[in-house]
Design an enzyme around this catalytic site. Structure first.
Site, short mmCIF file in Angstrom:
data_model
loop_
_atom_site.label_atom_id
_atom_site.label_comp_id
_atom_site.label_asym_id
_atom_site.label_seq_id
_atom_site.Cartn_x
_atom_site.Cartn_y
_atom_site.Cartn_z
N GLN A 118 58.61 26.93 39.78
CA GLN A 118 57.55 27.98 39.07
C GLN A 118 57.92 29.54 39.93
O GLN A 118 57.46 30.29 39.49
CB GLN A 118 56.21 27.54 39.44
CG GLN A 118 55.91 26.34 38.65
CD GLN A 118 54.40 25.89 39.07
OE1 GLN A 118 53.38 26.27 38.14
NE2 GLN A 118 54.31 25.09 39.81
N TYR B 286 55.69 44.92 41.40
CA TYR B 286 57.19 44.00 41.25
C TYR B 286 58.19 44.48 42.15
O TYR B 286 59.00 43.73 42.91
CB TYR B 286 57.57 43.55 39.93
CG TYR B 286 56.85 42.68 39.16
CD1 TYR B 286 55.58 43.08 38.29
CD2 TYR B 286 57.05 41.39 39.46
CE1 TYR B 286 55.03 42.12 37.54
CE2 TYR B 286 56.37 40.22 38.92
CZ TYR B 286 55.23 40.74 38.10
OH TYR B 286 54.49 39.74 37.29
N GLU C 44 46.51 20.96 50.86
CA GLU C 44 45.16 20.60 50.32
C GLU C 44 45.40 19.74 48.96
O GLU C 44 46.57 19.77 48.38
CB GLU C 44 44.54 21.96 49.57
CG GLU C 44 44.93 23.07 50.62
CD GLU C 44 43.74 22.99 51.72
OE1 GLU C 44 43.92 23.62 52.95
OE2 GLU C 44 42.58 22.51 51.22
N HIS D 298 59.66 30.24 35.60
CA HIS D 298 59.09 31.41 35.58
C HIS D 298 60.09 32.78 35.66
O HIS D 298 59.53 33.84 35.97
CB HIS D 298 57.67 31.50 36.42
CG HIS D 298 56.90 30.51 35.88
ND1 HIS D 298 55.93 30.27 36.83
CD2 HIS D 298 56.59 29.85 34.80
CE1 HIS D 298 55.10 29.20 36.04
NE2 HIS D 298 55.54 28.94 35.05
N VAL E 73 59.59 32.49 42.02
CA VAL E 73 60.97 33.44 41.19
C VAL E 73 61.36 34.10 42.32
O VAL E 73 62.11 35.16 42.20
CB VAL E 73 60.00 34.53 40.35
CG1 VAL E 73 59.25 34.23 39.08
CG2 VAL E 73 58.82 35.39 41.28
C1 BV8 Z 1 52.90 29.83 28.07
C2 BV8 Z 1 55.82 34.65 36.99
C3 BV8 Z 1 52.83 29.54 25.65
C4 BV8 Z 1 55.19 35.81 37.23
C5 BV8 Z 1 53.95 33.11 36.56
C6 BV8 Z 1 47.84 25.41 28.23
C7 BV8 Z 1 49.25 25.22 27.48
C8 BV8 Z 1 49.92 26.50 27.51
C9 BV8 Z 1 49.61 27.70 28.17
C10 BV8 Z 1 48.29 27.65 28.65
C11 BV8 Z 1 47.29 26.48 28.62
N1 BV8 Z 1 46.43 26.98 29.36
C12 BV8 Z 1 46.58 28.21 29.84
C13 BV8 Z 1 47.48 28.94 29.46
C14 BV8 Z 1 47.91 30.21 29.49
C15 BV8 Z 1 48.61 30.37 30.82
C16 BV8 Z 1 48.01 29.56 32.07
O1 BV8 Z 1 48.53 28.59 32.54
N2 BV8 Z 1 46.93 29.99 32.74
C17 BV8 Z 1 46.30 29.36 33.63
C18 BV8 Z 1 46.02 30.55 34.90
C19 BV8 Z 1 45.08 28.75 33.10
N3 BV8 Z 1 49.97 29.94 30.78
C20 BV8 Z 1 51.02 30.89 30.30
O2 BV8 Z 1 50.58 32.07 29.75
C21 BV8 Z 1 52.39 30.26 30.33
N4 BV8 Z 1 52.90 30.63 28.92
O3 BV8 Z 1 52.38 28.80 28.08
O4 BV8 Z 1 53.38 30.15 26.67
C22 BV8 Z 1 51.77 30.53 25.10
C23 BV8 Z 1 52.00 31.66 24.75
C24 BV8 Z 1 50.80 32.35 24.41
C25 BV8 Z 1 49.60 31.99 24.49
C26 BV8 Z 1 49.34 30.53 24.76
C27 BV8 Z 1 50.37 29.94 25.24
C28 BV8 Z 1 53.36 31.21 31.18
C29 BV8 Z 1 52.92 31.18 32.78
C30 BV8 Z 1 53.68 31.76 33.66
C31 BV8 Z 1 53.04 32.80 34.28
N5 BV8 Z 1 53.91 33.37 35.31
N6 BV8 Z 1 55.10 33.59 37.58
C32 BV8 Z 1 54.72 36.52 38.58
O5 BV8 Z 1 55.33 35.62 39.47
O6 BV8 Z 1 54.33 37.56 38.74
S1 BV8 Z 1 53.01 31.78 37.15
C33 BV8 Z 1 52.54 32.05 38.81
O7 BV8 Z 1 51.66 31.04 39.18
C34 BV8 Z 1 53.81 31.67 39.85
O8 BV8 Z 1 54.90 31.55 39.16
C35 BV8 Z 1 53.34 30.46 40.71
O9 BV8 Z 1 54.41 29.80 41.01
C36 BV8 Z 1 52.66 29.87 39.58
C37 BV8 Z 1 51.67 28.76 40.10
O10 BV8 Z 1 50.99 28.95 41.00
P1 BV8 Z 1 51.52 28.12 42.37
O11 BV8 Z 1 53.09 28.09 42.45
O12 BV8 Z 1 50.81 26.60 42.07
O13 BV8 Z 1 50.80 29.12 43.43
P2 BV8 Z 1 49.31 28.80 43.82
O14 BV8 Z 1 49.40 29.94 44.73
O15 BV8 Z 1 48.29 28.61 42.82
O16 BV8 Z 1 49.06 27.46 44.93
C38 BV8 Z 1 49.90 27.41 45.96
C39 BV8 Z 1 49.76 25.92 46.39
O17 BV8 Z 1 50.74 25.92 47.65
C40 BV8 Z 1 48.23 25.62 46.86
O18 BV8 Z 1 48.21 24.20 46.28
C41 BV8 Z 1 48.53 25.64 48.31
O19 BV8 Z 1 47.58 24.43 48.89
C42 BV8 Z 1 50.02 25.09 48.70
N7 BV8 Z 1 50.40 25.72 49.85
C43 BV8 Z 1 50.09 26.44 50.93
N8 BV8 Z 1 50.78 26.36 51.75
C44 BV8 Z 1 51.70 25.65 51.67
C45 BV8 Z 1 51.60 25.02 50.55
N9 BV8 Z 1 52.24 23.70 50.24
C46 BV8 Z 1 53.04 23.13 50.90
N10 BV8 Z 1 53.61 23.79 52.03
C47 BV8 Z 1 52.88 24.89 52.66
N11 BV8 Z 1 53.01 25.53 53.80
#
Ligand code: BV8
Length: 255
Positions: free
Chosen positions: A104, A70, A224, A122, A106
């Site tokens: 989302q 971090y 994408e 987040h 930070v």
């Molecule tokens: C929670 C901070 C309740 C830390 C992050 C259903 C309901 C609830 C929870 C869950 C559920 N299913 C699963 C879960 C658990 C989990 C989860 O979602 N897991 C996933 C992996 C399946 N969720 C949680 O744990 C959340 N808590 O719900 O609490 C709870 C509690 C206990 C038990 C159960 C439930 C907390 C989630 C928060 C995690 N923290 N960040 C840090 O940064 O270190 S998340 C992290 O991912 C970042 O914040 C990031 O922003 C976020 C999402 O990712 P994206 O922003 O989409 O980024 P990514 O790289 O994936 O994609 C980039 C995109 O940009 C791509 O599409 C690409 O094509 C595009 N792109 C590329 N270039 C460009 C572009 N777009 C435009 N222009 C460009 N030039």
């Protein structure tokens, strides 16, 4: 090159909106030089999976490794600047009655670009707190007040626990007030503009469906297709740093 007729249709929807909600993900910051979450982490971090590091268990297991990851990211973000995509959203506030940004990210770049109503779902890099929140949630600690280095998670000055970044880790609840307000505006908005997210992380990923089922139009900007695209009325394929300024120009042309 983005489809001009889809861009014009999307601009017409935004121009008529009273409340526009923007859901942004790491993609909007990519053109600011901030790696997206699922990009292969650069250099030192290429051998770790961010989802493995952004958890309370990882911190408990190896606080110094998570702390230094971090510290590295906070340093990277501190030298990043908003790009034309962030500035376009800030400019849109002068055209549309009300815009709320649900991010989302930070990295604080929406705030730096001049957007005013931002909900950080987040948390925020560069804000540090006691892991135990020993003096209330969150117990934010100013690093300038303590001795620390970039390799070792320092001790909280008030208790024996360690300091951690004030971000939401996987398995942790989002800040209640942030999530409550995000759900509220997602249900009330006329248009939701989804920018640069893969739509993988919950509960943020469900916000476009919530908006859609409340009769809002959903517009997605992404190079994408993502998990959101199926729920979008309009898909503007391309980089947000290019598409958002063109979208704002098209909205102005509607006025
Ligand atoms: C929670 C901070 C309740 C830390 C992050 C259903 C309901 C609830 C929870 C869950 C559920 N299913 C699963 C879960 C658990 C989990 C989860 O979602 N897991 C996933 C992996 C399946 N969720 C949680 O744990 C959340 N808590 O719900 O609490 C709870 C509690 C206990 C038990 C159960 C439930 C907390 C989630 C928060 C995690 N923290 N960040 C840090 O940064 O270190 S998340 C992290 O991912 C970042 O914040 C990031 O922003 C976020 C999402 O990712 P994206 O922003 O989409 O980024 P990514 O790289 O994936 O994609 C980039 C995109 O940009 C791509 O599409 C690409 O094509 C595009 N792109 C590329 N270039 C460009 C572009 N777009 C435009 N222009 C460009 N030039």
């Amino acid at each position: 090159m983005v489809n001009q007729s889809v861009l014009k249709l999307a601009a017409e929807e935004i121009a008529q909106a009273n409340l526009l909600v923007v859901l942004s993900g790491a993609g909007i910051s990519k053109e600011s030089g901030v790696p997206t979450f699922r990009d292969a982490q650069d250099g030192l971090w290429s051998r770790y999976d961010p989802q493995e590091l952004a958890t309370p268990a990882a911190f408990r297991r190896n606080p110094d490794l998570v702390w230094s990851w971090y510290m590295y990211r906070a340093n990277l973000v501190s030298s990043a600047a908003p790009n034309p995509g962030h500035f376009a959203l800030a400019e849109l506030e002068t055209v549309i009655p009300k815009i709320v940004i649900l991010t989302q990210n930070v990295d604080g770049l929406h705030e730096q670009a001049g957007s005013n109503d931002i909900i950080e779902l987040h948390g925020r890099l560069g804000r540090w707190k006691c892991f135990a929140n020993c003096r209330g949630t969150p117990t934010v600690i100013d690093l300038a007040q303590i001795e620390y280095d970039a390799e070792h998670a320092p001790k909280c000055p008030y208790c024996t626990d360690r300091l951690r970044p004030d971000v939401v880790w996987f398995g942790e609840q989002l800040p209640t007030n942030a999530l409550d307000r995000a759900l509220e505006v997602a249900q009330q908005c006329d248009v939701m503009l989804v920018v640069g997210t893969s739509g993988v992380v919950e509960p943020a990923a469900s916000l476009p469906q919530i908006a859609r089922s409340a009769e809002a139009k959903v517009i997605e900007v992404n190079p994408e297709p993502s998990m959101i695209t199926a729920d979008a009325n309009f898909f503007l394929q391309g980089k947000s740093g290019e598409i958002l300024p063109a979208l704002v120009e098209a909205v102005r042309a509607q006025a």
